[in-house]
Design a protein around this motif. Structure first.
Motif, PDB file in Angstrom:
ATOM      1  N   GLU A   8       0.816  -1.216   0.000  1.00 49.53           N
ATOM      2  CA  GLU A   8       0.000   0.000   0.000  1.00 49.53           C
ATOM      3  C   GLU A   8       0.855   1.273   0.000  1.00 49.53           C
ATOM      4  O   GLU A   8       0.608   2.194  -0.757  1.00 49.53           O
ATOM      5  CB  GLU A   8      -0.942   0.014   1.207  1.00 49.53           C
ATOM      6  N   MET A   9       1.814   1.304   0.898  1.00 49.23           N
ATOM      7  CA  MET A   9       2.708   2.450   1.026  1.00 49.23           C
ATOM      8  C   MET A   9       4.096   1.913   1.332  1.00 49.23           C
ATOM      9  O   MET A   9       4.268   1.166   2.289  1.00 49.23           O
ATOM     10  CB  MET A   9       2.231   3.363   2.173  1.00 49.23           C
ATOM     11  N   ASP A  10       5.080   2.268   0.517  1.00 48.17           N
ATOM     12  CA  ASP A  10       6.422   1.708   0.735  1.00 48.17           C
ATOM     13  C   ASP A  10       7.051   2.282   2.001  1.00 48.17           C
ATOM     14  O   ASP A  10       6.564   3.247   2.586  1.00 48.17           O
ATOM     15  CB  ASP A  10       7.321   1.910  -0.487  1.00 48.17           C
ATOM     16  N   THR A  13       8.118   6.138   2.055  1.00 44.00           N
ATOM     17  CA  THR A  13       7.019   7.073   2.300  1.00 44.00           C
ATOM     18  C   THR A  13       6.550   6.992   3.744  1.00 44.00           C
ATOM     19  O   THR A  13       6.316   8.020   4.392  1.00 44.00           O
ATOM     20  CB  THR A  13       5.848   6.773   1.344  1.00 44.00           C
ATOM     21  N   THR A  14       6.426   5.780   4.259  1.00 40.33           N
ATOM     22  CA  THR A  14       6.002   5.593   5.642  1.00 40.33           C
ATOM     23  C   THR A  14       6.968   6.275   6.601  1.00 40.33           C
ATOM     24  O   THR A  14       6.555   6.971   7.530  1.00 40.33           O
ATOM     25  CB  THR A  14       5.892   4.099   5.975  1.00 40.33           C
ATOM     26  N   HIS A  17       6.568   9.996   6.605  1.00 37.01           N
ATOM     27  CA  HIS A  17       5.387  10.378   7.397  1.00 37.01           C
ATOM     28  C   HIS A  17       5.696  10.327   8.893  1.00 37.01           C
ATOM     29  O   HIS A  17       5.280  11.225   9.640  1.00 37.01           O
ATOM     30  CB  HIS A  17       4.198   9.464   7.077  1.00 37.01           C
TER      31      HIS A  17
END
Length: 74
Positions: A8-10, A13-14, A17
């Motif tokens: 969903e989100m690599d 990116t995580t 965040h």
């Protein structure tokens, strides 16, 4: 430990965040755990805000060393 290749989100990116969260959450150690072991992969993880990098398949000694280095294991 952050898996770099998630559906969903690599992990890059995580981690970005996480680094934008307020204290103390933004300061949590993030250790890349990835099968990506090509030249430049470690640097890409560090640039994304990860604190360290371990490749799969890993040895338990590598995990222990990273945890000791981050004072998460004494």
């Amino acid at each position: 430990f952050m898996d770099v290749n998630m559906p969903e989100m690599d992990g890059f990116t995580t981690t970005r965040h996480i680094r934008q969260l307020p204290e103390p959450h933004c300061s949590l150690p993030v250790i890349a755990l990835t099968a990506d072991a090509m030249q430049g992969d470690r640097e890409k993880c560090i640039e994304a805000g990860m604190n360290d990098y371990v490749t799969k398949p890993f040895r338990i000694e590598e995990i222990e060393a990273v945890l000791k280095n981050r004072t998460l294991l004494v």
